[in-house]
Design a protein around this motif. Sequence first.
Motif, short mmCIF file in Angstrom:
data_model
loop_
_atom_site.label_atom_id
_atom_site.label_comp_id
_atom_site.label_asym_id
_atom_site.label_seq_id
_atom_site.Cartn_x
_atom_site.Cartn_y
_atom_site.Cartn_z
N THR A 174 -3.09 11.66 -4.93
CA THR A 174 -4.28 12.48 -4.72
C THR A 174 -5.55 11.64 -4.77
O THR A 174 -6.45 11.77 -3.94
CB THR A 174 -4.36 13.60 -5.78
N LEU A 175 -5.62 10.75 -5.76
CA LEU A 175 -6.78 9.87 -5.88
C LEU A 175 -6.92 8.96 -4.66
O LEU A 175 -8.04 8.75 -4.15
CB LEU A 175 -6.66 9.02 -7.15
N LEU A 176 -5.80 8.44 -4.18
CA LEU A 176 -5.84 7.55 -3.01
C LEU A 176 -6.21 8.31 -1.74
O LEU A 176 -6.83 7.75 -0.84
CB LEU A 176 -4.49 6.85 -2.85
N ASP A 177 -5.84 9.57 -1.69
CA ASP A 177 -6.27 10.42 -0.57
C ASP A 177 -7.79 10.63 -0.62
O ASP A 177 -8.49 10.49 0.39
CB ASP A 177 -5.57 11.78 -0.63
N LYS A 178 -8.28 10.97 -1.81
CA LYS A 178 -9.70 11.30 -1.97
C LYS A 178 -10.61 10.11 -1.67
O LYS A 178 -11.72 10.29 -1.15
CB LYS A 178 -9.95 11.79 -3.40
N CYS A 179 -10.16 8.90 -2.00
CA CYS A 179 -11.02 7.73 -1.79
C CYS A 179 -10.85 7.12 -0.40
O CYS A 179 -11.50 6.12 -0.08
CB CYS A 179 -10.77 6.68 -2.87
N ALA A 239 0.83 -1.20 0.00
CA ALA A 239 0.00 0.00 0.00
C ALA A 239 0.87 1.26 0.00
O ALA A 239 0.58 2.22 -0.72
CB ALA A 239 -0.92 -0.01 1.22
N ASP A 240 1.93 1.24 0.78
CA ASP A 240 2.83 2.40 0.83
C ASP A 240 3.45 2.68 -0.53
O ASP A 240 3.60 3.84 -0.93
CB ASP A 240 3.94 2.16 1.86
N SER A 241 3.82 1.61 -1.25
CA SER A 241 4.46 1.82 -2.55
C SER A 241 3.46 2.38 -3.57
O SER A 241 3.81 3.21 -4.39
CB SER A 241 5.08 0.52 -3.07
N TYR A 242 2.20 1.92 -3.51
CA TYR A 242 1.20 2.48 -4.41
C TYR A 242 1.01 3.97 -4.13
O TYR A 242 0.88 4.78 -5.05
CB TYR A 242 -0.15 1.77 -4.22
N GLN A 286 6.82 11.97 -11.99
CA GLN A 286 6.35 12.52 -10.73
C GLN A 286 4.91 12.99 -10.80
O GLN A 286 4.15 12.84 -9.83
CB GLN A 286 7.25 13.68 -10.28
N GLU A 287 4.50 13.53 -11.96
CA GLU A 287 3.12 14.01 -12.07
C GLU A 287 2.12 12.85 -11.96
O GLU A 287 1.01 13.01 -11.43
CB GLU A 287 2.88 14.78 -13.36
N VAL A 288 2.52 11.66 -12.40
CA VAL A 288 1.68 10.48 -12.27
C VAL A 288 1.61 10.06 -10.80
O VAL A 288 0.54 9.74 -10.28
CB VAL A 288 2.21 9.32 -13.13
N VAL A 289 2.75 10.07 -10.13
CA VAL A 289 2.79 9.73 -8.71
C VAL A 289 1.90 10.68 -7.91
O VAL A 289 1.11 10.24 -7.06
CB VAL A 289 4.25 9.79 -8.18
N ASP A 290 1.99 11.97 -8.21
CA ASP A 290 1.17 12.97 -7.50
C ASP A 290 -0.32 12.74 -7.75
O ASP A 290 -1.15 12.85 -6.83
CB ASP A 290 1.56 14.38 -7.94
N GLU A 291 -0.67 12.40 -8.99
CA GLU A 291 -2.07 12.18 -9.32
C GLU A 291 -2.62 10.95 -8.61
O GLU A 291 -3.73 10.98 -8.05
CB GLU A 291 -2.23 12.01 -10.83
N VAL A 292 -1.84 9.87 -8.59
CA VAL A 292 -2.27 8.64 -7.91
C VAL A 292 -2.42 8.89 -6.42
O VAL A 292 -3.40 8.45 -5.80
CB VAL A 292 -1.27 7.50 -8.19
#
Length: 203
Positions: A184-189, A127-130, A176-182
Motif C-alpha cells: 500500500t505504501l509503495l502504491d501511494k508513493c 523491486a517486484d520482491s519488495y 501477510q499484514e506487513v506485506v499488504d501494508e508495504v
Amino acid sequence: MKNSKSNNTYEIKIEDSPLSLAEDIINDIKFSKEKGLLKCVQCGMCTSTCPAAQHSNYNPRDMIERVLEGDKTILEDDDIWNCFYCYTCHSICPVGNSACEINQILKQISISEGKADEKLKPFLGFADSYYSMAIGAIPSNFFEEISEDVPGWWDFRMKLEDIREELGLGTISPPQEVVDEVSTLLDKCGFKKCIDKIREADE
C-alpha cells in the motif's frame, strides 16, 4: 557568456553556469556533505581506493570533474552504473566530498529523465520482491551467475528455510499484514507506477 553595452560600459552576463549541475546535486536531499563537492581538488584519492575503478572503467575522480564542468553527458555514461555504494570514496576524501552520494544523485536524475530504463530492467526483480513480499530478494536472472561465482550457493538457497528453522529463526517471509501494508505504501508513493513504466518502456 554574453556581452551587452550599456552607457558606454560592458556588462558580462553568464547565461549558462557550468556549476548548475553541481548546484542541483548539492541541493538534493540525498546529498549530506555540505559543499564538499565544490572543494574537490581532483587528488584522485577516491579513484585510488574505489573497488569499481579497479575492475571497470568507472572513475569517480573523472565523474566529479565532469560534474564540476557541467558536463551533463555524464548522465548517459554507462560507467557510472558500476558503482555499488561501498562508500570507500566517501570515507577517504580529504575535503569531505562523497563521490558515492553524487553517483546516486546522478543515477536518480538519469532515471527521472528516462535515460536509464535499460540499466534498471535487470534489477526489476528486486523491486517486484519488495512490492509483493516486503523483502529484498535476488532476481532470478542473476541465479546462474551467482551459482558460478559462489560454489554451493544454489544448494544453500534451496535449504535456507530448513536452516533458519534449525536455528530457531522462523520463516524469512513477513506476515501477510506487513506485506499488504508495504504494498500500500509503495502504491501511494508511486513506486509501482515507476517500475511498471520502466518495464513497459520500448516494449
